[in-house]
Motif scaffolding. Structure first.
Motif, PDB file in Angstrom:
ATOM      1  N   TYR A 105       1.037  -1.147  -0.003  1.00 30.53           N
ATOM      2  CA  TYR A 105      -0.046  -0.004   0.001  1.00 30.53           C
ATOM      3  C   TYR A 105       0.919   1.169  -0.068  1.00 30.53           C
TER       4      TYR A 105
ATOM      5  N   HIS B 156      -7.223  -0.775   5.049  1.00 27.50           N
ATOM      6  CA  HIS B 156      -7.507  -2.110   4.323  1.00 27.50           C
ATOM      7  C   HIS B 156      -7.597  -2.996   5.633  1.00 27.50           C
TER       8      HIS B 156
ATOM      9  N   SER C 273     -11.184  -3.606   6.471  1.00 27.03           N
ATOM     10  CA  SER C 273     -12.010  -3.710   5.239  1.00 27.03           C
ATOM     11  C   SER C 273     -12.587  -5.205   5.368  1.00 27.03           C
TER      12      SER C 273
ATOM     13  N   HIS D  39      -9.944  -7.783   3.777  1.00 25.70           N
ATOM     14  CA  HIS D  39      -8.919  -8.248   4.602  1.00 25.70           C
ATOM     15  C   HIS D  39      -9.551  -9.183   5.480  1.00 25.70           C
TER      16      HIS D  39
END
Length: 139
Positions: free
Chosen positions: A68, A77, A80, A83
């Motif tokens: 990232y 992330h 999220s 993930h």
């Protein structure tokens, strides 16, 4: 009369092309399990600066095997669904080579199936015949 508009229907071949695409290919789960070992994980989280990787290779999600740009993007992330879904997949152990060969029918188990049931059935029948003969003899 004007020109007819082309119909915009779904074409099945589009999905096949998407699956065959290797542009967005990530590591498989068994490869990620190797990365999750403590020594490997520490190396991946503390990488040297690499100008070819996003974020100079400093912001890496080990579970998803992705780089990232910023620390904020990495933190977003980790919250999220993508993930969390990957974490759930990684909780299950990877298939071993023995399990894969067994599923393909290449196992070395040569035991004949169903023999025990047939033997029990015949033993039950022979026991029943013997008991019938005893009843007839006593009557």
């Amino acid at each position: 009369m004007g020109r007819l508009r082309r119909s915009r229907t779904h074409h099945a071949r589009r999905d096949v092309h998407r699956l065959a695409r290797t542009r967005v290919r990530v590591k498989d789960l068994d490869q990620i399990e190797i990365d999750l070992r403590p020594g490997n994980r520490a190396k991946l989280q503390r990488q040297e600066i690499d100008e070819d990787k996003p974020g100079l290779g400093q912001h890496y999600c080990v579970e998803c095997a992705k780089y990232y740009e910023t620390d904020l993007a990495l933190r977003n992330h980790t919250k999220s669904k993508v993930h969390k879904r990957r974490l759930k997949e990684l909780k299950e152990p990877a298939y071993t080579l023995k399990e894969a060969e067994g599923a393909a029918g290449l196992s070395t188990d040569n035991r004949q199936r169903g023999v025990e049931d047939v033997v029990k059935k015949f033993e039950g029948m022979s026991n029943g015949e013997q008991q019938g003969e005893r009843k007839e003899g006593t009557a």
